[in-house]
Design a protein around this motif. Structure first.
Motif, PDB file in Angstrom:
ATOM      1  N   VAL A 288      10.549   1.370   8.429  1.00 22.73           N
ATOM      2  CA  VAL A 288       9.885   1.181   7.147  1.00 22.73           C
ATOM      3  C   VAL A 288       8.775   2.220   7.096  1.00 22.73           C
ATOM      4  CG1 VAL A 288       8.422  -0.349   5.770  1.00 22.73           C
ATOM      5  CG2 VAL A 288      10.412  -1.274   6.979  1.00 22.73           C
ATOM      6  N   ILE A 289       8.589   2.859   5.947  1.00 25.28           N
ATOM      7  CA  ILE A 289       7.583   3.910   5.795  1.00 25.28           C
ATOM      8  C   ILE A 289       6.438   3.389   4.936  1.00 25.28           C
ATOM      9  CG2 ILE A 289       7.127   6.226   4.889  1.00 25.28           C
ATOM     10  CD1 ILE A 289       8.895   6.177   7.398  1.00 25.28           C
ATOM     11  N   ALA A 290       5.225   3.653   5.378  1.00 28.42           N
ATOM     12  CA  ALA A 290       4.040   3.242   4.614  1.00 28.42           C
ATOM     13  C   ALA A 290       2.990   4.343   4.683  1.00 28.42           C
ATOM     14  CB  ALA A 290       3.472   1.934   5.167  1.00 28.42           C
ATOM     15  N   TYR A 291       2.335   4.586   3.550  1.00 30.02           N
ATOM     16  CA  TYR A 291       1.304   5.626   3.536  1.00 30.02           C
ATOM     17  C   TYR A 291       0.334   5.354   2.402  1.00 30.02           C
ATOM     18  CZ  TYR A 291      -0.716  10.154   4.594  1.00 30.02           C
ATOM     19  OH  TYR A 291      -1.578  11.146   5.004  1.00 30.02           O
ATOM     20  N   ASP A 292      -0.944   5.574   2.684  1.00 30.58           N
ATOM     21  CA  ASP A 292      -1.963   5.441   1.649  1.00 30.58           C
ATOM     22  C   ASP A 292      -2.894   6.637   1.704  1.00 30.58           C
ATOM     23  OD1 ASP A 292      -3.212   4.368  -0.513  1.00 30.58           O
ATOM     24  OD2 ASP A 292      -4.250   2.779   0.570  1.00 30.58           O
ATOM     25  N   MET A 293      -3.667   6.815   0.673  1.00 29.52           N
ATOM     26  CA  MET A 293      -4.571   7.955   0.569  1.00 29.52           C
ATOM     27  C   MET A 293      -5.797   7.511  -0.219  1.00 29.52           C
ATOM     28  SD  MET A 293      -1.851   9.731  -1.971  1.00 29.52           S
ATOM     29  CE  MET A 293      -0.566   8.820  -1.104  1.00 29.52           C
ATOM     30  N   SER A 294      -6.728   8.395  -0.385  1.00 28.60           N
ATOM     31  CA  SER A 294      -7.930   8.056  -1.146  1.00 28.60           C
ATOM     32  C   SER A 294      -7.586   7.780  -2.609  1.00 28.60           C
ATOM     33  CB  SER A 294      -8.932   9.208  -1.083  1.00 28.60           C
ATOM     34  OG  SER A 294      -8.452  10.326  -1.827  1.00 28.60           O
ATOM     35  N   TRP A 295      -8.506   7.123  -3.318  1.00 24.75           N
ATOM     36  CA  TRP A 295      -8.285   6.811  -4.723  1.00 24.75           C
ATOM     37  C   TRP A 295      -8.037   8.078  -5.533  1.00 24.75           C
ATOM     38  CZ3 TRP A 295     -10.583   8.192  -9.299  1.00 24.75           C
ATOM     39  CH2 TRP A 295     -10.227   7.466 -10.435  1.00 24.75           C
ATOM     40  N   ARG A 320      18.636   5.749  -0.640  1.00 24.97           N
ATOM     41  CA  ARG A 320      17.312   5.111  -0.639  1.00 24.97           C
ATOM     42  C   ARG A 320      17.350   3.959   0.368  1.00 24.97           C
ATOM     43  NH1 ARG A 320      16.926   9.307  -2.478  1.00 24.97           N
ATOM     44  NH2 ARG A 320      15.954   9.980  -4.435  1.00 24.97           N
ATOM     45  N   ALA A 321      17.923   4.265   1.538  1.00 20.77           N
ATOM     46  CA  ALA A 321      18.132   3.238   2.554  1.00 20.77           C
ATOM     47  C   ALA A 321      16.847   2.818   3.250  1.00 20.77           C
ATOM     48  CB  ALA A 321      19.148   3.730   3.599  1.00 20.77           C
ATOM     49  N   ILE A 322      15.844   3.701   3.276  1.00 21.97           N
ATOM     50  CA  ILE A 322      14.607   3.421   4.003  1.00 21.97           C
ATOM     51  C   ILE A 322      13.572   2.847   3.040  1.00 21.97           C
ATOM     52  CG2 ILE A 322      12.847   4.348   5.555  1.00 21.97           C
ATOM     53  CD1 ILE A 322      15.766   4.667   6.558  1.00 21.97           C
ATOM     54  N   PRO A 323      13.117   1.613   3.257  1.00 16.70           N
ATOM     55  CA  PRO A 323      12.058   1.056   2.397  1.00 16.70           C
ATOM     56  C   PRO A 323      10.756   1.830   2.585  1.00 16.70           C
ATOM     57  CG  PRO A 323      13.107  -0.663   3.731  1.00 16.70           C
ATOM     58  CD  PRO A 323      13.548   0.656   4.284  1.00 16.70           C
ATOM     59  N   GLU A 324      10.039   2.058   1.502  1.00 15.44           N
ATOM     60  CA  GLU A 324       8.765   2.762   1.611  1.00 15.44           C
ATOM     61  C   GLU A 324       7.716   2.101   0.728  1.00 15.44           C
ATOM     62  OE1 GLU A 324       9.628   6.845   0.503  1.00 15.44           O
ATOM     63  OE2 GLU A 324       9.156   6.435  -1.596  1.00 15.44           O
ATOM     64  N   PHE A 325       6.472   2.179   1.215  1.00  9.87           N
ATOM     65  CA  PHE A 325       5.338   1.571   0.530  1.00  9.87           C
ATOM     66  C   PHE A 325       4.223   2.612   0.489  1.00  9.87           C
ATOM     67  CE2 PHE A 325       7.940  -1.670   2.384  1.00  9.87           C
ATOM     68  CZ  PHE A 325       7.995  -2.663   1.414  1.00  9.87           C
ATOM     69  N   ILE A 326       4.097   3.273  -0.652  1.00  6.52           N
ATOM     70  CA  ILE A 326       3.213   4.426  -0.778  1.00  6.52           C
ATOM     71  C   ILE A 326       2.088   4.122  -1.771  1.00  6.52           C
ATOM     72  CG2 ILE A 326       3.100   6.901  -1.276  1.00  6.52           C
ATOM     73  CD1 ILE A 326       4.936   6.189   1.071  1.00  6.52           C
ATOM     74  N   GLY A 327       0.872   4.595  -1.442  1.00  5.25           N
ATOM     75  CA  GLY A 327      -0.257   4.449  -2.344  1.00  5.25           C
ATOM     76  C   GLY A 327      -0.605   2.992  -2.607  1.00  5.25           C
ATOM     77  N   PRO A 328      -0.663   2.573  -3.870  1.00  2.00           N
ATOM     78  CA  PRO A 328      -1.054   1.193  -4.184  1.00  2.00           C
ATOM     79  C   PRO A 328      -0.067   0.153  -3.658  1.00  2.00           C
ATOM     80  CG  PRO A 328      -0.316   2.355  -6.162  1.00  2.00           C
ATOM     81  CD  PRO A 328      -0.465   3.384  -5.086  1.00  2.00           C
ATOM     82  N   LYS A 329       1.153   0.568  -3.341  1.00  2.00           N
ATOM     83  CA  LYS A 329       2.149  -0.364  -2.787  1.00  2.00           C
ATOM     84  C   LYS A 329       1.988  -0.566  -1.282  1.00  2.00           C
ATOM     85  CE  LYS A 329       5.649   0.694  -6.296  1.00  2.00           C
ATOM     86  NZ  LYS A 329       7.030   1.194  -6.538  1.00  2.00           N
ATOM     87  N   CYS A 330       1.071   0.162  -0.681  1.00  2.00           N
ATOM     88  CA  CYS A 330       0.867   0.076   0.773  1.00  2.00           C
ATOM     89  C   CYS A 330       0.042  -1.181   1.083  1.00  2.00           C
ATOM     90  CB  CYS A 330       0.165   1.341   1.274  1.00  2.00           C
ATOM     91  SG  CYS A 330       0.081   1.469   3.072  1.00  2.00           S
ATOM     92  N   GLN A 331       0.711  -2.334   0.988  1.00  2.00           N
ATOM     93  CA  GLN A 331       0.068  -3.628   1.173  1.00  2.00           C
ATOM     94  C   GLN A 331       0.685  -4.354   2.364  1.00  2.00           C
ATOM     95  OE1 GLN A 331      -2.569  -4.555  -0.630  1.00  2.00           O
ATOM     96  NE2 GLN A 331      -2.450  -2.664  -1.833  1.00  2.00           N
ATOM     97  N   PRO A 332      -0.127  -4.976   3.209  1.00  2.00           N
ATOM     98  CA  PRO A 332       0.368  -5.572   4.463  1.00  2.00           C
ATOM     99  C   PRO A 332       1.476  -6.606   4.292  1.00  2.00           C
ATOM    100  CG  PRO A 332      -2.028  -5.423   4.492  1.00  2.00           C
ATOM    101  CD  PRO A 332      -1.601  -5.053   3.110  1.00  2.00           C
ATOM    102  N   GLY A 333       1.339  -7.510   3.319  1.00  2.00           N
ATOM    103  CA  GLY A 333       2.332  -8.567   3.159  1.00  2.00           C
ATOM    104  C   GLY A 333       3.734  -8.049   2.895  1.00  2.00           C
ATOM    105  N   GLN A 337       7.112  -8.111   5.428  1.00  2.00           N
ATOM    106  CA  GLN A 337       8.371  -8.730   5.024  1.00  2.00           C
ATOM    107  C   GLN A 337       9.527  -7.740   5.115  1.00  2.00           C
ATOM    108  OE1 GLN A 337       8.714 -12.042   4.354  1.00  2.00           O
ATOM    109  NE2 GLN A 337      10.897 -11.534   4.484  1.00  2.00           N
ATOM    110  N   ALA A 338       9.280  -6.488   4.715  1.00  2.00           N
ATOM    111  CA  ALA A 338      10.331  -5.467   4.813  1.00  2.00           C
ATOM    112  C   ALA A 338      10.715  -5.209   6.265  1.00  2.00           C
ATOM    113  CB  ALA A 338       9.854  -4.175   4.153  1.00  2.00           C
TER     114      ALA A 338
END
Length: 386
Positions: A288-295, A320-333, A337-338
């Motif tokens: 699972v890929i996750a990334y966040d950055m400054s506002w 699009r087999a790899i789930p990703e959570f980028i920017g505002p979607k980078c939330q722990p919950g 789950q993913a």
């Protein structure tokens, strides 16, 4: 032949070392100056200054360090101009590299090769046209990139990605890793990146993911491979995580065997966006890929993004087999789950990972050698437009 070569982060150091090996194989009398890390230094580079001083990502992060970064850009350009090498090769890190290239081209006809095409297919497509004024040739890691560069008038060669040639741990080595660290159940990797700015932003989020995972799967053991440059910060950060996470932080001269074994042994991984997704794919580890950055970075990049995924496995495999959570979607919950869903159903990622490796050149010539040959062919052709 005299080569000035620069890199500013771990992935660039890896690319640079492979290219240097290829050049030495094709041209034994080659010499190197520039900026690089342990791998490039092992191939004969005397670095002007520590590589991590220019490893800065994100708009607000660059603004914060701008004065220091600008001084290093000027120092590097002056060194190239004084040296007058046969070729300047800048590796990735466009915030640094392209500014150096511009300064050098303003007063010199040194041939400039940029290794790693800018992601013009993802955002800011006009960067290719801007590069054309001070870059003679681009070496691309991804097979779909050359047409974007060529359309802007820049020679571009797909040279493959070195990840396809990386040694992989065997099943026996993976089992030995588990036994060595007392891991009997499920195992998850957490990979928060190699830049200081990345880990400071992502580790707090990953900590919450770890707590959520512990609640959902108390048997899950978390392993955190850390780059040497950030190992101390990572160790300090994970002390409060549940489940006694294991931090793997090899010394600069480590062979990487422990990290390879961890990648092979893991059942799932949470990783920052970047080339690590390809390393995981090479090891066959679902992710699972996750990334966040400054506002500020979120606002600007979010409005300019041209693709619906930034994960390289998704892009190269055209899935699009790899789930990703980028920017505002980078939330722990949702991330936790993913990870559980991938842990319970890893098979759907395997085909995409295998296709990615094939398209990146698996089974072909060593990419470092291909890159070296492309550089020498460009020099021989004299195809400079300046």
């Amino acid at each position: 032949m005299r080569v000035f070569i620069t890199a500013g982060e771990a992935s660039g150091d890896k690319l640079g070392a492979a290219l240097m090996q290829g050049l030495k194989q094709l041209l034994p009398d080659v010499s190197f100056r520039g900026i690089g890390g342990a791998r490039m230094q092992a191939e004969g580079l005397d670095s002007l200054f520590p590589m991590d001083e220019i490893s800065i990502m994100g708009i607000s992060e660059i603004l914060k360090e701008y004065r220091h970064l600008k001084a290093r850009i000027r120092q590097t350009a002056d060194a190239v101009i004084a040296e007058q090498p046969d070729v300047l090769i800048t590796i990735d890190l466009p915030e640094f590299s392209l500014r150096v290239n511009r300064l050098v081209k303003a007063v010199s006809d040194v041939r400039i090769v940029h290794y790693v095409a800018p992601t013009v297919w993802a955002w800011r497509p006009k960067r290719a046209q801007k590069m054309a004024a001070h870059v003679d040739q681009v070496l691309a890691l991804l097979p779909f990139e050359p047409p974007y560069m060529q359309a802007a008038g820049i020679a571009c060669d797909f040279v493959g990605h070195p990840v396809v040639m990386d040694p992989q741990a065997s099943d026996a080595e993976a089992q030995a890793f588990r036994a060595r660290h007392g891991i009997d159940g499920a195992m998850a990797l957490m990979l928060p990146g190699s830049r200081r700015s990345e880990i400071s932003r992502l580790l707090p989020i990953f900590a919450e993911v770890a707590r959520a995972l512990q609640a959902l799967r108390p048997d899950l053991r978390i392993v955190v491979p850390a780059a040497p440059s950030v190992a101390q910060a990572v160790r300090a950060a994970v002390q409060d995580w549940p489940g006694a996470p294991l931090v793997i932080a090899p010394d600069q001269d480590d062979s990487g065997a422990e990290k390879r074994a961890a990648f092979r042994a893991a059942d799932v991984a949470l990783a920052a966006s970047g080339t690590v997704s390809l390393e995981l794919a090479a090891a066959g580890t679902p992710m699972v890929i996750a990334y966040d950055m400054s506002w500020l970075s979120r606002q600007i990049i979010g409005r300019m993004l041209l693709v619906d995924t930034v994960t390289l496995v998704n892009l190269v495999s055209e899935t699009r087999a790899i789930p990703e959570f980028i920017g505002p979607k980078c939330q722990p919950g949702p991330i936790a789950q993913a990870l559980i869903e991938v842990l319970d159903n890893p098979a759907r990622q395997q085909e995409a990972m295998q296709l990615t490796m094939q398209r990146l050149g698996q089974g072909g010539e060593f990419p470092g050698l291909r890159a070296a040959r492309a550089v020498l062919n460009g020099l021989a052709s004299g195809a400079t437009r300046h």
